[in-house]
Design a protein around this motif. Structure first.
Motif, PDB file in Angstrom:
ATOM      1  N   PHE A 163       2.913 124.719 132.267  1.00 38.31           N
ATOM      2  CA  PHE A 163       3.467 126.013 131.921  1.00 38.31           C
ATOM      3  C   PHE A 163       2.705 127.125 132.628  1.00 38.31           C
ATOM      4  O   PHE A 163       3.292 128.067 133.147  1.00 38.31           O
TER       5      PHE A 163
ATOM      6  N   ILE B 211       7.428 126.384 125.708  1.00 34.24           N
ATOM      7  CA  ILE B 211       6.027 126.799 125.592  1.00 34.24           C
ATOM      8  C   ILE B 211       5.725 127.165 124.147  1.00 34.24           C
ATOM      9  O   ILE B 211       4.736 126.718 123.564  1.00 34.24           O
TER      10      ILE B 211
ATOM     11  N   MET C 170      13.201 125.821 144.826  1.00 30.04           N
ATOM     12  CA  MET C 170      14.446 125.106 144.547  1.00 30.04           C
ATOM     13  C   MET C 170      15.149 124.691 145.827  1.00 30.04           C
ATOM     14  O   MET C 170      15.372 125.494 146.719  1.00 30.04           O
TER      15      MET C 170
ATOM     16  N   PHE D  78       8.841 138.267 132.260  1.00 29.88           N
ATOM     17  CA  PHE D  78       8.960 137.350 133.388  1.00 29.88           C
ATOM     18  C   PHE D  78      10.380 137.152 133.837  1.00 29.88           C
ATOM     19  O   PHE D  78      10.690 137.123 135.010  1.00 29.88           O
TER      20      PHE D  78
ATOM     21  N   PHE E 138      12.100 120.388 135.871  1.00 29.54           N
ATOM     22  CA  PHE E 138      12.538 121.755 136.170  1.00 29.54           C
ATOM     23  C   PHE E 138      11.367 122.618 136.602  1.00 29.54           C
ATOM     24  O   PHE E 138      11.461 123.405 137.537  1.00 29.54           O
ATOM     25  N   ILE E 139      10.250 122.463 135.913  1.00 24.28           N
ATOM     26  CA  ILE E 139       9.077 123.237 136.300  1.00 24.28           C
ATOM     27  C   ILE E 139       8.690 122.882 137.728  1.00 24.28           C
ATOM     28  O   ILE E 139       8.441 123.759 138.558  1.00 24.28           O
TER      29      ILE E 139
ATOM     30  N   LEU F 136       3.599 127.309 136.177  1.00 24.36           N
ATOM     31  CA  LEU F 136       4.903 127.941 136.321  1.00 24.36           C
ATOM     32  C   LEU F 136       4.786 129.453 136.241  1.00 24.36           C
ATOM     33  O   LEU F 136       5.330 130.183 137.065  1.00 24.36           O
ATOM     34  N   ILE F 137       4.064 129.917 135.228  1.00 24.23           N
ATOM     35  CA  ILE F 137       3.943 131.358 135.039  1.00 24.23           C
ATOM     36  C   ILE F 137       3.287 132.007 136.244  1.00 24.23           C
ATOM     37  O   ILE F 137       3.739 133.031 136.749  1.00 24.23           O
TER      38      ILE F 137
ATOM     39  N   LEU G  66      12.263 118.680 131.454  1.00 29.44           N
ATOM     40  CA  LEU G  66      11.562 119.958 131.420  1.00 29.44           C
ATOM     41  C   LEU G  66      10.512 120.051 132.512  1.00 29.44           C
ATOM     42  O   LEU G  66      10.423 121.007 133.262  1.00 29.44           O
TER      43      LEU G  66
ATOM     44  N   ILE H 136      12.184 126.992 129.582  1.00 35.37           N
ATOM     45  CA  ILE H 136      10.801 126.551 129.625  1.00 35.37           C
ATOM     46  C   ILE H 136       9.926 127.385 128.700  1.00 35.37           C
ATOM     47  O   ILE H 136       9.043 126.842 128.028  1.00 35.37           O
ATOM     48  N   PHE H 137      10.211 128.674 128.625  1.00 31.32           N
ATOM     49  CA  PHE H 137       9.412 129.507 127.726  1.00 31.32           C
ATOM     50  C   PHE H 137       9.607 129.111 126.276  1.00 31.32           C
ATOM     51  O   PHE H 137       8.662 129.118 125.486  1.00 31.32           O
TER      52      PHE H 137
ATOM     53  N   VAL I 200      11.077 124.452 140.256  1.00 29.97           N
ATOM     54  CA  VAL I 200      10.873 125.892 140.442  1.00 29.97           C
ATOM     55  C   VAL I 200       9.589 126.160 141.210  1.00 29.97           C
ATOM     56  O   VAL I 200       9.553 126.965 142.134  1.00 29.97           O
TER      57      VAL I 200
ATOM     58  N   TYR J  40      17.762 130.865 137.632  1.00 28.98           N
ATOM     59  CA  TYR J  40      16.330 130.851 137.398  1.00 28.98           C
ATOM     60  C   TYR J  40      16.014 131.420 136.028  1.00 28.98           C
ATOM     61  O   TYR J  40      15.121 130.932 135.337  1.00 28.98           O
TER      62      TYR J  40
ATOM     63  N   ILE K 108      16.717 128.737 133.408  1.00 28.43           N
ATOM     64  CA  ILE K 108      15.692 127.697 133.377  1.00 28.43           C
ATOM     65  C   ILE K 108      14.385 128.208 132.815  1.00 28.43           C
ATOM     66  O   ILE K 108      13.746 127.549 131.992  1.00 28.43           O
TER      67      ILE K 108
END
Lengths: 298, 335, 245
Positions: free
Chosen positions: A278, B141, A244, B122, A236-237, A281-282, A233, B137-138, A240, B130, B133
């Motif tokens: 997180f 969260i 990528m 989002f 992946f973050i 990422l956001i 996980l 991830i969300f 991104v 994307y 993925i």
């Protein structure tokens, strides 16, 4: 302004430095895991959900080889090689038939592989956490802590592996093949480059990197069948955030995020510090969706 | 599957076959419905609950199919919608006395809608990989939040609560039996299926499918693709949340495990096995998966890692049978 | 539409090939052949299937019917990288050089194969730098920084690294200045002298008629006419019919 300064002055500098070191160490391992992932995506357009499981298998294999030989380094190399071969086999059997199809299919296929591998590990090794002792037990004094040299060693080895691979990509025949294939698969084939095998090779290399990370990380926290999930996980973050397919970006993002998390654990519980990644990422998705460290969105 | 214009010569035969097509569909539908209604009366307790649970997972898978099969967006975020539906219902059932069924549904849907809105905002800006993925991830969260916010969500241990009565105002009020529970779930799932079917066959649904076929072209024609995607995610999230509510009522607990992305993964498996883009396929996929699991456990013992052969079957299906069990009927079902 | 009398066995034969892109039927039974060392032109308006014919020979597109042969041996269905190694060079429309690789690395993609020792490597490189001195100058620059004409030269040079028996040239003069067009003409001449066969797809009719020995004319996915290049000129009614605007 004054309260902010006071706030930062209240953090003891030795704690800050310790966390910086911790952040860099975890960051380098994360970078190694993420590198494999971004490599596979950048060159093959495959999102490898099984990457965490390859990490986990590497650790288990390292444990087995270590038990048989007593040498950490032999375990590291053997695990990487075996997982590389396994990765190649998996790619040939499950991913090659899917080349040219909707990328959705490869996501699902790698997800299926991750399920199988994870449950296989659970079945073979059980839920007991295994341990691989670190090759170097020595520690040095970092302020008030006895800090294991081993952790610094991990960071160095990870950096060496990534750096070595970077050189391999830039020079050497196969490096050119890989880069050509990544840029234009069709023309690479028209130039005689055996693209299906390039893909297999790239997947194997990515798998080997994941496995090596697993073995390197094992002495720090033990080997369990779920260890892959958390790492994949985060990886992946990182991928991104770093952009990528961008190797340098992944490394930078890995260290950046790990440092932030390490600092966050000064204030909150580690299981909540994960929220930091997180948030990053956001923010990245909102403002720089092609990657935080990518200069201009193309 | 492209939306091709009907050309004249076949209009005559199409007229006739269209009539029989609809009739056949409703006939099969009624037969299946009758079987499912009668089932709890002849099955043992274990299989009764099994069937009910399959229906719930089926609903979850159906909601996911709206995104995967019709809009072409793979989402790994359904565990969040499901989980929030579950916890929302839990919230209603714990805080109100006596626990009210409909309030639970309301709270659950609200929770799921909130999650869906967040995810939709989002994720719809991103293309396939994307999107997959980031939904993953969300959902993680949400998992972390639920796992660590112990005072509200019960953290690791989750929440336990009592089942509400099956109460239809002024008409009926009694405890659920496993049979009436089954019928209630069946009613909800059937209603959901009919609604989803209506949606996918409406002009809105057609646009979704056109987005799946060729997004740039759909955008070029002038459709506000992002808005359609957001609505699709919201709808999908609502039905997934509904499944979560049903699960909470059926099992009387809510646990963070369900919010872990593995649940999303399972959902995607049901979709692929059953046949994406068919709505009923995923229910079959869920049934197939759970049945296989049950059989493997019975014949090979509890310790057998059933997910290994299931995983292998899943992979094999992706390579050789990407349309799933019902995929061949996709065209047919969507008329 | 009998094949031109060839007493020598043809190098490449395309035999009644049908190719589809999805549901579109692009090639309707195309048959052409190219003799060893021959320069053959393929003419036709935009969209008639000339590029698709080249792609079918190169294995980039699979025909649904028909066979492609190299030296009599069927090669339909073989992957492009095997065909490249058997001596088919491909220079596509819009060049498609590797933009992020240097000029030298672009050439290496064709050089790095078995059977090329250091001496031969040097020989091939020398040859190509002799024909294209500007590439020698720019050898460490990324391909994307080259001008259009230079990229075209690189694309051809890259294919030459494979020591091909036949080169498939897809619209090499498109978008080039007249000075470069005549340079391309010279290159075709040089390749011909070296014994390399060429299948030339072009919109530039005079150039094609000048450079080729035989020409095929295509329309709507099939071959409509073939003859020696000397038999027709740009005023010929056939040219007006199939290639006129």
């Amino acid at each position: 302004m004054g309260t902010i300064v006071q706030f930062f002055q209240a953090i003891p500098i030795d704690l800050l430095i310790i966390q910086t070191v911790n952040g860099i160490v975890t960051g380098m391992i994360l970078a190694l895991v993420a590198s494999g992932l971004t490599l596979i995506f950048g060159i093959m357009d495959v999102v490898n959900f099984a990457h965490g499981e390859l990490f986990m298998l590497g650790a288990y294999l390292g444990f087995v080889v270590f038990a048989a030989t007593g040498s950490f380094w032999v375990a590291l190399i053997a695990a990487a090689l075996i997982v590389a071969l396994l990765g190649a086999a998996l790619q040939i059997v499950t991913l090659r038939p899917l080349i040219g199809r909707d990328p959705l299919n490869t996501i699902l296929a790698t997800f299926g592989i991750s399920l199988v591998l994870q449950n296989y590990a659970l079945w073979q090794f059980g839920p007991v956490v295994r341990k691989i002792p670190a090759p170097i037990e020595a520690q040095f004094t970092l302020f008030y802590l006895q800090y294991p040299w081993y952790r610094l060693l991990i960071a160095l080895i990870s950096a060496a592996i990534i750096g070595g691979f970077w050189l391999f990509l830039k020079h050497g025949k196969f490096g050119v093949w890989i880069r050509a294939t990544a840029q234009d698969r069709v023309m690479a084939q028209a130039m005689g480059i055996p693209v299906p095998w390039v893909y297999t090779g790239v997947f194997a290399i990515g798998a080997a990197m994941a496995a090596a990370s697993g073995v390197l990380f094992a002495p720090m926290a033990g080997v369990s069948h779920t260890m892959g999930l958390d790492w994949v996980l985060k990886a992946f973050i990182v991928v991104v955030v770093g952009g990528m397919g961008n190797l340098v970006g992944s490394v930078a993002a890995a260290i950046f995020i790990s440092l932030l998390e390490a600092y966050a654990t000064i204030f909150v519980d580690p299981s909540q510090a994960v929220i930091v990644s997180f948030v990053v990422l956001i923010l990245t998705l909102l403002f720089r969706p092609t990657g935080l460290f990518v200069p201009t969105p193309k | 599957m492209t939306i091709a214009p009907i050309d004249k010569p076949s209009a005559m035969s199409l007229g006739r076959s269209r009539l029989s097509h609809t009739t056949v569909f409703w006939l099969v539908f009624c037969v299946v419905l009758v079987v499912l209604i009668a089932a709890p009366l002849v099955l043992t307790e274990f299989w009764r609950r099994f069937l009910t649970e399959v229906l719930i997972w089926g609903l979850l898978a159906m909601s996911s199919d709206l995104l995967i099969g019709y809009t072409g967006m793979i989402s790994f975020g359904h565990s969040a919608f499901f989980g929030l539906g579950m916890y929302g219902a839990a919230g209603a059932l714990i805080t109100t006395h006596p626990p009210n069924l409909w309030l639970a549904i309301l709270y659950g849907l609200a929770g799921a809608a909130g999650a869906a809105l967040f995810v939709a905002f989002f994720s719809t800006r991103l293309r396939d990989i994307y999107f997959a993925i980031t939904t993953l991830i969300f959902s993680q969260i949400f998992y972390v939040i639920i796992f660590t916010w112990t005072p509200v969500t019960g953290g690791e241990n989750g929440l336990i609560f009592t089942r509400p009565h099956l109460s239809i105002p002024f008409l009926y009020d009694a405890r659920f039996t496993s049979t009436t529970m089954h019928w209630f779930v069946l009613a909800v799932v059937t209603a959901s299926y009919l609604m989803l079917r209506r949606i996918t066959q409406s002009p809105f649904g057609m646009v979704l499918q056109s987005i799946r076929e060729n997004e740039p072209r759909t955008r070029a024609i002038g459709y506000p693709v992002e808005r359609y995607k957001i609505v699709a995610v919201m709808l999908s999230g609502l039905f997934a949340g509904l499944a979560g509510v049903l699960y909470a009522i059926q099992n009387q607990f809510a646990a963070p495990d369900f919010v872990y992305f593995i649940t999303s993964g399972d959902t995607v498996i049901y979709n692929v096995m059953g046949g994406i883009g068919t709505l009923v396929g995923p229910i079959l996929g869920a049934g197939f998966f759970h049945l296989l699991r049950e059989l493997l456990a019975r014949f090979l013992g509890d310790q057998f890692p059933y997910l290994i052969p299931l995983g292998v079957i899943f992979i094999v299906m992706i390579i050789f049978l990407p349309q799933g069990l019902l995929g061949f009927a996709r065209r047919w079902l969507n008329r | 539409m009998s094949a031109a009398a060839a007493t020598i066995a043809p190098l490449v034969t395309v035999d009644a090939v049908h190719t589809y892109y999805g549901k579109s039927h692009i090639l309707h039974g195309v048959s052409i052949d190219i003799g060893p060392g021959e320069v053959v032109g393929l003419l036709g308006r935009n969209g008639v299937g000339k590029s698709t014919t080249l792609k079918t020979i190169m294995g980039l597109v699979q025909p649904s019917e028909g066979t492609v042969r190299l030296n009599g041996e069927a090669i339909t269905g073989l992957p492009p990288h095997k065909l490249a190694r058997r001596g088919i060079g491909y220079v596509p429309e819009d060049r498609r050089i590797f933009r992020f690789l240097t000029v030298m690395e672009n050439l290496r993609t064709g050089l790095d194969r078995s059977g090329v020792d250091d001496a031969k490597r040097q020989m091939l490189l020398d040859k190509v730098f002799q024909f294209f001195p500007v590439l020698a100058e720019r050898r460490t620059q990324p391909g994307g920084t080259l001008s259009g004409g230079e990229q075209q030269m690189l694309a051809i040079a890259r294919a030459m690294m494979l020591e091909p028996k036949i080169v498939l040239l897809d619209e090499p003069t498109e978008g080039l200045m007249p000075r470069m067009v005549s340079q391309i003409r010279n290159i075709i001449e040089v390749l011909h002298k070296e014994g390399v066969a060429i299948l030339l797809v072009e919109q530039n009719v005079p150039l094609t008629l000048e450079a080729s020995q035989r020409v095929y004319i295509m329309e709507k996915g099939s071959v409509r006419h073939q003859c020696a290049a000397s038999e027709i000129d740009i005023h010929h009614p056939i040219v007006k019919q199939y290639l006129g605007v």
